[in-house]
Design a protein around this motif. Structure first.
Motif, mmCIF file in Angstrom:
data_model
loop_
_atom_site.group_PDB
_atom_site.id
_atom_site.type_symbol
_atom_site.label_atom_id
_atom_site.label_comp_id
_atom_site.label_asym_id
_atom_site.label_seq_id
_atom_site.Cartn_x
_atom_site.Cartn_y
_atom_site.Cartn_z
ATOM 1 N N MET A 1 -10.744 -4.026 -9.723
ATOM 2 C CA MET A 1 -11.683 -4.835 -8.760
ATOM 3 C C MET A 1 -10.487 -5.582 -7.672
ATOM 4 S SD MET A 1 -14.841 -6.979 -9.583
ATOM 5 C CE MET A 1 -14.081 -8.024 -10.905
ATOM 6 N N ILE A 2 -9.404 -5.743 -7.984
ATOM 7 C CA ILE A 2 -8.394 -6.057 -7.032
ATOM 8 C C ILE A 2 -8.206 -5.233 -5.979
ATOM 9 C CG2 ILE A 2 -5.902 -6.777 -6.862
ATOM 10 C CD1 ILE A 2 -6.022 -7.883 -9.607
ATOM 11 N N PHE A 3 -7.994 -3.795 -6.472
ATOM 12 C CA PHE A 3 -7.728 -2.795 -5.278
ATOM 13 C C PHE A 3 -8.810 -2.614 -4.499
ATOM 14 C CE2 PHE A 3 -4.517 -1.257 -8.492
ATOM 15 C CZ PHE A 3 -3.555 -1.528 -7.643
ATOM 16 N N VAL A 4 -10.167 -2.796 -4.750
ATOM 17 C CA VAL A 4 -11.434 -2.754 -3.929
ATOM 18 C C VAL A 4 -11.396 -3.841 -3.138
ATOM 19 C CG1 VAL A 4 -13.968 -2.832 -3.883
ATOM 20 C CG2 VAL A 4 -12.625 -1.548 -5.591
ATOM 21 N N VAL A 5 -11.028 -5.218 -3.553
ATOM 22 C CA VAL A 5 -11.101 -6.233 -2.722
ATOM 23 C C VAL A 5 -9.982 -6.452 -1.758
ATOM 24 C CG1 VAL A 5 -10.862 -8.830 -2.970
ATOM 25 C CG2 VAL A 5 -12.192 -7.714 -4.392
ATOM 26 N N THR A 6 -8.723 -5.788 -1.933
ATOM 27 C CA THR A 6 -7.903 -5.954 -1.108
ATOM 28 C C THR A 6 -7.460 -4.498 -0.033
ATOM 29 O OG1 THR A 6 -6.262 -5.085 -2.591
ATOM 30 C CG2 THR A 6 -6.504 -7.335 -2.338
ATOM 31 N N ALA A 7 -8.411 -3.475 -0.476
ATOM 32 C CA ALA A 7 -8.370 -2.247 0.262
ATOM 33 C C ALA A 7 -8.490 -2.535 1.813
ATOM 34 C CB ALA A 7 -9.561 -1.366 -0.255
ATOM 35 N N PRO A 8 -9.180 -3.218 2.332
ATOM 36 C CA PRO A 8 -9.166 -3.190 3.869
ATOM 37 C C PRO A 8 -7.819 -3.771 4.368
ATOM 38 C CG PRO A 8 -11.259 -4.041 3.068
ATOM 39 C CD PRO A 8 -10.377 -3.940 1.722
ATOM 40 N N THR A 9 -7.217 -4.773 3.835
ATOM 41 C CA THR A 9 -5.900 -5.073 4.175
ATOM 42 C C THR A 9 -4.770 -4.373 3.750
ATOM 43 O OG1 THR A 9 -5.622 -6.437 2.348
ATOM 44 C CG2 THR A 9 -6.922 -7.484 4.497
ATOM 45 N N TYR A 13 -1.467 0.514 4.212
ATOM 46 C CA TYR A 13 0.006 0.743 3.798
ATOM 47 C C TYR A 13 0.176 1.674 2.782
ATOM 48 C CZ TYR A 13 0.609 -3.609 5.905
ATOM 49 O OH TYR A 13 0.721 -4.905 6.730
ATOM 50 N N THR A 14 -1.057 2.216 2.224
ATOM 51 C CA THR A 14 -1.065 3.333 1.230
ATOM 52 C C THR A 14 -1.153 4.857 1.670
ATOM 53 O OG1 THR A 14 -3.330 2.833 0.851
ATOM 54 C CG2 THR A 14 -1.821 1.753 -0.523
ATOM 55 N N VAL A 15 -1.166 4.739 2.838
ATOM 56 C CA VAL A 15 -1.204 5.858 3.811
ATOM 57 C C VAL A 15 0.095 6.749 3.890
ATOM 58 C CG1 VAL A 15 -2.024 7.276 5.584
ATOM 59 C CG2 VAL A 15 -3.163 5.166 5.044
ATOM 60 N N ASN A 16 0.992 6.085 3.859
ATOM 61 C CA ASN A 16 2.582 6.466 3.985
ATOM 62 C C ASN A 16 3.019 6.900 2.553
ATOM 63 O OD1 ASN A 16 5.293 7.198 4.216
ATOM 64 N ND2 ASN A 16 5.621 5.092 5.297
ATOM 65 N N ILE A 17 3.575 8.138 2.507
ATOM 66 C CA ILE A 17 3.979 8.505 1.231
ATOM 67 C C ILE A 17 5.323 7.638 0.628
ATOM 68 C CG2 ILE A 17 5.921 10.085 2.177
ATOM 69 C CD1 ILE A 17 3.607 10.934 -1.010
ATOM 70 N N VAL A 18 5.958 7.147 1.345
ATOM 71 C CA VAL A 18 6.911 6.025 0.837
ATOM 72 C C VAL A 18 6.384 4.778 0.080
ATOM 73 C CG1 VAL A 18 9.001 4.610 1.264
ATOM 74 C CG2 VAL A 18 8.728 6.962 2.345
ATOM 75 N N SER A 19 5.359 4.208 0.726
ATOM 76 C CA SER A 19 4.660 3.141 0.018
ATOM 77 C C SER A 19 3.759 3.760 -1.165
ATOM 78 C CB SER A 19 3.623 2.582 1.048
ATOM 79 O OG SER A 19 2.612 3.509 1.483
ATOM 80 N N LEU A 100 -2.155 7.750 -6.123
ATOM 81 C CA LEU A 100 -1.239 7.518 -5.300
ATOM 82 C C LEU A 100 -0.001 8.880 -5.147
ATOM 83 C CD1 LEU A 100 -0.128 4.028 -6.407
ATOM 84 C CD2 LEU A 100 -1.185 4.415 -4.132
ATOM 85 N N LEU A 101 0.097 9.631 -5.987
ATOM 86 C CA LEU A 101 0.851 10.545 -5.900
ATOM 87 C C LEU A 101 0.180 11.945 -5.311
ATOM 88 C CD1 LEU A 101 3.184 10.241 -8.876
ATOM 89 C CD2 LEU A 101 3.571 9.763 -6.823
ATOM 90 N N GLY A 102 -0.968 11.826 -5.060
ATOM 91 C CA GLY A 102 -1.932 13.065 -4.560
ATOM 92 C C GLY A 102 -2.396 13.936 -5.560
ATOM 93 N N ILE A 103 -2.241 13.566 -6.720
ATOM 94 C CA ILE A 103 -2.686 14.596 -7.797
ATOM 95 C C ILE A 103 -4.452 14.281 -8.023
ATOM 96 C CG2 ILE A 103 -2.526 15.157 -10.297
ATOM 97 C CD1 ILE A 103 0.389 13.885 -10.233
ATOM 98 N N THR A 104 -4.839 15.189 -7.456
ATOM 99 C CA THR A 104 -6.346 14.879 -7.334
ATOM 100 C C THR A 104 -7.040 15.913 -8.419
ATOM 101 O OG1 THR A 104 -6.576 16.979 -5.903
ATOM 102 C CG2 THR A 104 -6.268 14.583 -4.920
ATOM 103 N N THR A 105 -6.507 16.824 -8.808
ATOM 104 C CA THR A 105 -7.078 17.492 -9.862
ATOM 105 C C THR A 105 -6.363 17.429 -11.459
ATOM 106 O OG1 THR A 105 -5.482 19.551 -9.429
ATOM 107 C CG2 THR A 105 -7.916 19.634 -8.436
#
Length: 138
Positions: A1-9, A13-19, A100-105
């Motif tokens: 729930m924390i990630f959903v609430v803070t997602a807009p802000t 930052y989670t677009v960059n692979i380093v973050s 976060l690491l892009g492991i989708t399957t």
């Protein structure tokens, strides 16, 4: 729930692979940190199995889900993926790490290996606590 609430802000930052890598490492370190709260009065050989109840519950959930979803180790058909929701909820930090690491399957075989990771990381934290206490007593 924390990630959903803070997602807009925080989402920008989670677009960059380093973050993403940084956040994944923080989640893994959190497991090791939780291992430092475990009791060091037990046998050293049991360090990596001290929180085995987490693993046992996870394996039980995995077996139940595996049997309900068609017994395929390599992939989950999209129409049977709802059975894996409970298992993914149980291992939410690792679900986040995979995202976060892009492991989708995530295959059922990878999910089975996920059962062992909390014990491994918490055992590393307990070993670190033992080394720290040993160094302090010298």
């Amino acid at each position: 729930m924390i990630f959903v609430v803070t997602a807009p802000t925080l989402g920008k930052y989670t677009v960059n692979i380093v973050s993403r890598l940084f956040l994944a490492i923080v989640l893994i370190i959190f497991y090791a940190y939780m291992g430092t709260f475990l009791d060091i009065n037990k046998n050293k050989r049991c360090d990596f199995s001290v929180d085995s109840i987490v693993t046992i519950i996870g394996i039980g959930l995995w077996i139940y889900t595996f049997l309900k979803s068609g017994k395929n180790l390599l992939e989950v058909p999209i129409e049977l993926s709802e059975y894996w929701i409970l298992f993914n909820f149980y291992y939410t930090p690792f679900t986040m790490i995979y995202f976060l690491l892009g492991i989708t399957t995530t295959s059922p075989l990878l999910s089975l290996c996920t059962n062992l990771l909390p014990s491994l990381f918490m055992g590393c934290g307990l070993t670190y606590k033992r080394l720290k206490m040993k160094r302090k007593s010298m």
